[in-house]
Write a protein that holds these residues in place. Structure first.
Motif, mmCIF file in Angstrom:
data_model
loop_
_atom_site.group_PDB
_atom_site.id
_atom_site.type_symbol
_atom_site.label_atom_id
_atom_site.label_comp_id
_atom_site.label_asym_id
_atom_site.label_seq_id
_atom_site.Cartn_x
_atom_site.Cartn_y
_atom_site.Cartn_z
ATOM 1 N N PHE A 21 0.832 -1.206 0.000
ATOM 2 C CA PHE A 21 0.000 0.000 0.000
ATOM 3 C C PHE A 21 0.865 1.255 0.000
ATOM 4 O O PHE A 21 0.595 2.217 -0.734
ATOM 5 C CB PHE A 21 -0.943 0.019 1.206
ATOM 6 N N ILE A 22 1.905 1.265 0.814
ATOM 7 C CA ILE A 22 2.767 2.446 0.897
ATOM 8 C C ILE A 22 3.453 2.704 -0.438
ATOM 9 O O ILE A 22 3.566 3.857 -0.877
ATOM 10 C CB ILE A 22 3.786 2.267 2.040
ATOM 11 N N ALA A 23 3.892 1.629 -1.083
ATOM 12 C CA ALA A 23 4.510 1.787 -2.402
ATOM 13 C C ALA A 23 3.529 2.399 -3.394
ATOM 14 O O ALA A 23 3.907 3.232 -4.228
ATOM 15 C CB ALA A 23 5.011 0.438 -2.911
ATOM 16 N N TRP A 24 2.261 2.014 -3.300
ATOM 17 C CA TRP A 24 1.218 2.575 -4.179
ATOM 18 C C TRP A 24 0.967 4.049 -3.868
ATOM 19 O O TRP A 24 0.960 4.901 -4.756
ATOM 20 C CB TRP A 24 -0.075 1.766 -4.010
ATOM 21 N N ALA A 25 0.787 4.377 -2.583
ATOM 22 C CA ALA A 25 0.353 5.719 -2.187
ATOM 23 C C ALA A 25 1.439 6.774 -2.341
ATOM 24 O O ALA A 25 1.131 7.966 -2.484
ATOM 25 C CB ALA A 25 -0.143 5.695 -0.746
ATOM 26 N N THR A 26 2.704 6.365 -2.304
ATOM 27 C CA THR A 26 3.787 7.350 -2.370
ATOM 28 C C THR A 26 4.570 7.252 -3.678
ATOM 29 O O THR A 26 5.680 7.772 -3.775
ATOM 30 C CB THR A 26 4.744 7.183 -1.172
ATOM 31 N N SER A 27 3.969 6.631 -4.680
ATOM 32 C CA SER A 27 4.648 6.416 -5.961
ATOM 33 C C SER A 27 4.436 7.584 -6.918
ATOM 34 O O SER A 27 3.538 8.414 -6.752
ATOM 35 C CB SER A 27 4.116 5.137 -6.617
ATOM 36 N N LYS A 28 5.235 7.603 -7.973
ATOM 37 C CA LYS A 28 5.033 8.582 -9.044
ATOM 38 C C LYS A 28 3.724 8.300 -9.782
ATOM 39 O O LYS A 28 3.070 9.233 -10.265
ATOM 40 C CB LYS A 28 6.231 8.558 -9.993
ATOM 41 N N ASP A 29 3.330 7.026 -9.850
ATOM 42 C CA ASP A 29 2.066 6.691 -10.506
ATOM 43 C C ASP A 29 0.877 7.277 -9.755
ATOM 44 O O ASP A 29 -0.106 7.720 -10.378
ATOM 45 C CB ASP A 29 1.899 5.167 -10.618
#
Length: 412
Positions: free
Chosen positions: A293-301
Motif C-alpha cells: 500500500f505504501i509503495a502505491w500511495a507514495t509512488s510517481k504513478d
C-alpha cells in the motif's frame, strides 16, 4: 488492514482514491481511521509504544521516524519495488526518514512554511509584500490590513495547543528571532529575554490583528478562515497552497501571493521542514501488504493519477525531485517555486542563530519533546487567550522543562 491517518485534505483524497489499490490487490481491504492531528499523534504513539497492533499503517511525521526506528518499532522500507525509485525522493526529506542508511517511512507529502497573502488587499492598502519579509514588516502590515467591521483580520496563525500545532509555529518563530529551546548544555532557555520578546511579539500581533478565538485555531481552522476571505495573511505549511488557490474550495483563489517565511533580521527564517509519512509498525501481522500500500500511495504513478482526476496543482507536494522538474506541474502550480525555495531554506541541522545540541526546525529531535512541546504549547496557548501573562507562561514553561530534562538525565 487498518490505516491511521490525519484529517488533512491530501489524506482525505488518498482515502477516496484507495479503491484503485484495492482493485489491484483483491486480497486486501482497507479500514480507515482518520483523526485530527493532535489525536492521531497520541493514538499512534500509544499503540506503537505498547505494541498494541491496532494499526497496520501509520501516518507519522519526520520527528518520530528516526526515534522510533532506533527503538526497533518500525519495519524497514528498503524493498518497495524495483520501479519505486527511492532515489527520486528529495534529499532533505529522505534524510529525515533514514536511520543507519535504511528508509523507515515513505513521504506522502513534504512541506516547509511560507507566507500566503491576499494580493488584492495588499494592493488596495498600497503595500508590497517582499519576497523575503521581516517579522517587523509582517506586524506592521497585519495591523494595517485588519478590518474588524468586515471580519477581515490582518493575520491568522496557529494558536491551538500541541507540539505539532502552535509549537510548530512558535518554535520556528523563536528560532528565527534568536531564541532556542536549550543551550549546548541542555539547559532550558525560556527564562532568557529573547523568549520574552518572541512570545510577546506573537501575543501582541494576534491580539491586535488576529481573529477571535485564535487560541483554538490550528492548521485546518486557519485554512477555512483564509479560504473564506477572513485573513489578509496566513503563515503556515506550504502544502496549504493548493487548497487556497483552488477555485472550487477557496473564495480568494485568484488573489493569493506567496513569500518566504519571515526572519527577524538574521539569516534564519521561520521555516520548518516536515513530512507526513506512511510507516509500518513492527507489531503488524500484515507487513508485506502494508508495504504494498505504501509503495502505491507514495509512488510517481499515484501522483499522475491525482493529476488526471484533480489536476496537477492538487498532487501531493514536496517529496519527489521529479515533480519540480515537471513542466506541467510548474505551469499549473503557481506556488511550486516558492514551496521548493522554502523547503531548501529550512535547515534542521542548524535551525537557530546560536548553537544548539538538537536538530529540528519546529521541533526538537529528542523523545521527550512530545510531552515537552505539548505542555509548553498549553502555556503559550493560555497566554494567547489571556488566561496567563506572557511572563507567567514562560516561567511555567521553564520550570516544567527543567524538571523533565532532569528526569531524562540531560541535566543535574
Amino acid at each position: 488492514m487498518t490505516v491511521a491517518t490525519v484529517n488533512n485534505g491530501d489524506m482525505i483524497r488518498m482515502q477516496k482514491m484507495s479503491g484503485d489499490f484495492e482493485q489491484k490487490h483483491p486480497g486486501i481491504s482497507l479500514d480507515w481511521v482518520t483523526m485530527e492531528e493532535n489525536i492521531l499523534r497520541q493514538k499512534v504513539t500509544t499503540d506503537i509504544a505498547t505494541k498494541g497492533g491496532q494499526y497496520d499503517i501509520m501516518t507519522i511525521g519526520n520527528y518520530e521516524v528516526r526515534i522510533w526506528a532506533k527503538q526497533g518499532w518500525l519495519v524497514p522500507l528498503d524493498d518497495l519495488g524495483d520501479d519505486y525509485d527511492a532515489a527520486d525522493i528529495m534529499p532533505a526529506i529522505r534524510e529525515g526518514l533514514t536511520y543507519e542508511g535504511t528508509l523507515y517511512a515513505a513521504p506522502f507529502y513534504g512541506e516547509s512554511s511560507m507566507v500566503m497573502y491576499r494580493t488584492d488587499l495588499f494592493e488596495a492598502a498600497g503595500l508590497t509584500m517582499p519576497e523575503d519579509p521581516t517579522w517587523a514588516f509582517i506586524g506592521e502590515a497585519a495591523r494595517a490590513l485588519t478590518d474588524t467591521e468586515n471580519e477581515v483580520y490582518g493575520i491568522c496563525l496557529r494558536g491551538k495547543a500541541g507540539w505539532g500545532e502552535n509549537m510548530a509555529f512558535i518554535t520556528s518563530l523563536g528560532h528565527s528571532m534568536g531564541a532556542r529551546w536549550f543551550d549546548m548544555d541542555w539547559q532550558p532557555q525560556f527564562d532568557q529575554p529573547i523568549w520574552t520578546d518572541t512570545l510577546q511579539f506573537y501575543v501582541d500581533l494576534m491580539t491586535d490583528a488576529g481573529p477571535p478565538g485564535a487560541s483554538t485555531n490550528g492548521f485546518n481552522e486557519n485554512l477555512a478562515l483564509f479560504q473564506s476571505g477572513k485573513c489578509a495573511m496566513w503563515i503556515d505549511a506550504t502544502v496549504a497552497a493548493s487548497f487556497v488557490t483552488d477555485p472550487k474550495e477557496s473564495q480568494v483563489a485568484d488573489s493569493v501571493g506567496f513569500a518566504l517565511a519571515p526572519h527577524g533580521g538574521t539569516d534564519k527564517h521561520g521555516s520548518w521542514l516536515w513530512s507526513w509519512n506512511l510507516a509500518v509498525p513492527a507489531s503488524t501481522e500484515h507487513a508485506d501488504a502494508a508495504k504494498a500500500f505504501i509503495a502505491w500511495a507514495t509512488s510517481k504513478d499515484y501522483t499522475t493519477m491525482v493529476a488526471e482526476v484533480d489536476g496537477w496543482a492538487n498532487v501531493p507536494p514536496g517529496t519527489r525531485t521529479s515533480l519540480y522538474e515537471n513542466p506541467e506541474y510548474r505551469e499549473a502550480a503557481a506556488f511550486a517555486d516558492m514551496t521548493l525555495r522554502s523547503i531548501n531554506a529550512a535547515d534542521q541541522a542548524d535551525p537557530t542563530v546560536d548553537p544548539v545540541p538538537y536538530i529540528g526546525g519546529q521541533w526538537v529531535g529528542i523523545p521527550e519533546f512530545q510531552g515537552l512541546g505539548t505542555a509548553v504549547g498549553q502555556q503559550f496557548s493560555a497566554a494567547l487567550a489571556g488566561r496567563v501573562s506572557v511572563d507567567q507562561a514562560l516561567e511555567n514553561a521553564q520550570r516544567f522543562t527543567e524538571r523533565e530534562m532532569k528526569k531524562g538525565g540531560y541535566i543535574e
